[in-house]
Design a protein around this motif. Structure first.
Motif, PDB file in Angstrom:
ATOM      1  N   ASN A 136      10.558  -7.791   0.170  1.00 46.23           N
ATOM      2  CA  ASN A 136      10.143  -6.482   0.665  1.00 46.23           C
ATOM      3  C   ASN A 136       8.773  -6.604   1.308  1.00 46.23           C
ATOM      4  O   ASN A 136       7.839  -7.105   0.701  1.00 46.23           O
ATOM      5  CB  ASN A 136      10.082  -5.457  -0.468  1.00 46.23           C
ATOM      6  N   ASN A 137       8.678  -6.153   2.539  1.00 51.00           N
ATOM      7  CA  ASN A 137       7.415  -6.159   3.249  1.00 51.00           C
ATOM      8  C   ASN A 137       7.137  -4.728   3.681  1.00 51.00           C
ATOM      9  O   ASN A 137       7.816  -4.200   4.548  1.00 51.00           O
ATOM     10  CB  ASN A 137       7.493  -7.082   4.473  1.00 51.00           C
ATOM     11  N   PHE A 138       6.174  -4.095   3.029  1.00 48.78           N
ATOM     12  CA  PHE A 138       5.851  -2.718   3.376  1.00 48.78           C
ATOM     13  C   PHE A 138       4.355  -2.500   3.294  1.00 48.78           C
ATOM     14  O   PHE A 138       3.631  -3.252   2.658  1.00 48.78           O
ATOM     15  CB  PHE A 138       6.611  -1.719   2.492  1.00 48.78           C
ATOM     16  N   ASP A 139       3.905  -1.458   3.968  1.00 47.03           N
ATOM     17  CA  ASP A 139       2.506  -1.067   3.968  1.00 47.03           C
ATOM     18  C   ASP A 139       2.395   0.327   3.370  1.00 47.03           C
ATOM     19  O   ASP A 139       3.286   1.159   3.542  1.00 47.03           O
ATOM     20  CB  ASP A 139       1.939  -1.021   5.390  1.00 47.03           C
ATOM     21  N   ILE A 140       1.279   0.588   2.701  1.00 46.70           N
ATOM     22  CA  ILE A 140       0.964   1.926   2.222  1.00 46.70           C
ATOM     23  C   ILE A 140       0.048   2.548   3.272  1.00 46.70           C
ATOM     24  O   ILE A 140      -0.955   1.948   3.662  1.00 46.70           O
ATOM     25  CB  ILE A 140       0.259   1.897   0.855  1.00 46.70           C
ATOM     26  N   MET A 141       0.398   3.734   3.731  1.00 41.62           N
ATOM     27  CA  MET A 141      -0.380   4.427   4.754  1.00 41.62           C
ATOM     28  C   MET A 141      -0.796   5.787   4.229  1.00 41.62           C
ATOM     29  O   MET A 141      -0.066   6.400   3.456  1.00 41.62           O
ATOM     30  CB  MET A 141       0.435   4.555   6.040  1.00 41.62           C
ATOM     31  N   ALA A 142      -1.955   6.249   4.671  1.00 41.96           N
ATOM     32  CA  ALA A 142      -2.454   7.557   4.243  1.00 41.96           C
ATOM     33  C   ALA A 142      -3.087   8.269   5.421  1.00 41.96           C
ATOM     34  O   ALA A 142      -3.678   7.638   6.311  1.00 41.96           O
ATOM     35  CB  ALA A 142      -3.481   7.399   3.122  1.00 41.96           C
ATOM     36  N   MET A 177      -7.878   0.105   1.028  1.00 44.09           N
ATOM     37  CA  MET A 177      -7.423   1.255   0.247  1.00 44.09           C
ATOM     38  C   MET A 177      -6.707   0.814  -1.029  1.00 44.09           C
ATOM     39  O   MET A 177      -5.857  -0.070  -1.007  1.00 44.09           O
ATOM     40  CB  MET A 177      -6.487   2.112   1.100  1.00 44.09           C
ATOM     41  N   LYS A 178      -7.079   1.439  -2.137  1.00 44.71           N
ATOM     42  CA  LYS A 178      -6.411   1.236  -3.424  1.00 44.71           C
ATOM     43  C   LYS A 178      -6.064   2.608  -3.973  1.00 44.71           C
ATOM     44  O   LYS A 178      -6.917   3.481  -4.060  1.00 44.71           O
ATOM     45  CB  LYS A 178      -7.327   0.510  -4.398  1.00 44.71           C
ATOM     46  N   ILE A 235      -8.166   7.528  -5.006  1.00 45.02           N
ATOM     47  CA  ILE A 235      -7.993   6.646  -3.862  1.00 45.02           C
ATOM     48  C   ILE A 235      -9.361   6.039  -3.573  1.00 45.02           C
ATOM     49  O   ILE A 235     -10.323   6.761  -3.323  1.00 45.02           O
ATOM     50  CB  ILE A 235      -7.465   7.413  -2.634  1.00 45.02           C
ATOM     51  N   THR A 236      -9.439   4.727  -3.631  1.00 45.76           N
ATOM     52  CA  THR A 236     -10.688   4.019  -3.379  1.00 45.76           C
ATOM     53  C   THR A 236     -10.603   3.355  -2.012  1.00 45.76           C
ATOM     54  O   THR A 236      -9.632   2.643  -1.722  1.00 45.76           O
ATOM     55  CB  THR A 236     -10.936   2.946  -4.460  1.00 45.76           C
ATOM     56  N   ASN A 242     -18.223   1.641  -1.621  1.00 45.39           N
ATOM     57  CA  ASN A 242     -16.920   2.305  -1.573  1.00 45.39           C
ATOM     58  C   ASN A 242     -17.033   3.804  -1.814  1.00 45.39           C
ATOM     59  O   ASN A 242     -18.055   4.310  -2.251  1.00 45.39           O
ATOM     60  CB  ASN A 242     -15.931   1.677  -2.565  1.00 45.39           C
ATOM     61  N   VAL A 243     -15.941   4.479  -1.504  1.00 45.37           N
ATOM     62  CA  VAL A 243     -15.789   5.914  -1.720  1.00 45.37           C
ATOM     63  C   VAL A 243     -14.565   6.097  -2.604  1.00 45.37           C
ATOM     64  O   VAL A 243     -13.515   5.517  -2.356  1.00 45.37           O
ATOM     65  CB  VAL A 243     -15.586   6.668  -0.380  1.00 45.37           C
TER      66      VAL A 243
END
Length: 184
Positions: free
Chosen positions: A17-23, A57-58, A80-81, A137-138
């Motif tokens: 599985n190759n996926f990205d998390i986007m926000a 992003m975490k 979300i960091t 970081n934020v």
């Protein structure tokens, strides 16, 4: 439960599985596009591609629960960091200086076959309730967007026998008499 469209479901069936998390963070003045990998991607099918920045992003755990003892629904909250390092002489906090509190945050899973955010699996919609920052970081503290709507104590007073607001409570009878001696 997270609904997966056929595009995402087909991509996740494979062994690899190759996926990205986007926000997306929709502040009053600007929309921020953040991903786990820097890339150009369409926000919708009829718009040009925008840059999704890799800001390290975490995202914390996302979960839902219900406390039966207190009769309250507790929807997930998460943090979300993202990095706050200087990029092109600007930090993320410099760009978001007009405020991101109460801004909606949408979280997506993007697989290889997705052509826009509309094809991606939407994981959750949050709102930013507070944030902390330093030079590195934020941390955005987010709550489920529906928590304001669903913050209701259950059962509602109008649906109970002991409430002054209930029509049933005006009866001078026990529970078993009201329900004709039937099991509830």
């Amino acid at each position: 439960m997270i609904g997966l469209n056929n595009t995402v479901r087909g991509d996740l069936i494979d062994d690899v599985n190759n996926f990205d998390i986007m926000a997306t963070i929709e502040s009053p003045r600007e929309t921020f596009y953040i991903s786990t990998r820097e890339q150009y991607f369409k926000a919708s099918d009829d718009t040009p591609e925008v840059l999704f920045e890799d800001l390290g992003m975490k995202i914390g755990a996302i979960k839902e629960s219900m406390n039966y003892k207190t009769r309250k629904v507790k929807l997930s909250s998460t943090s979300i960091t993202i990095n706050n390092y200087l990029i092109n002489d600007l930090r993320f906090t410099d760009r978001a200086k007009h405020g991101i509190l109460n801004s909606p945050v949408n979280i997506y899973i993007k697989t290889g076959s997705c052509s826009s955010l509309g094809n991606c699996a939407k994981i959750a919609t949050f709102k930013v309730v507070r944030f902390t920052q330093n030079k590195e970081n934020v941390v955005l503290e987010c709550e489920e967007l529906l928590s304001d709507i669903l913050s209701t104590e259950l059962p509602r007073p109008s649906q109970t026998l002991y409430s002054d607001d209930s029509v049933i409570s005006s009866y001078d009878a026990t529970t078993s008499e009201i329900y004709n001696e039937q099991r509830i």
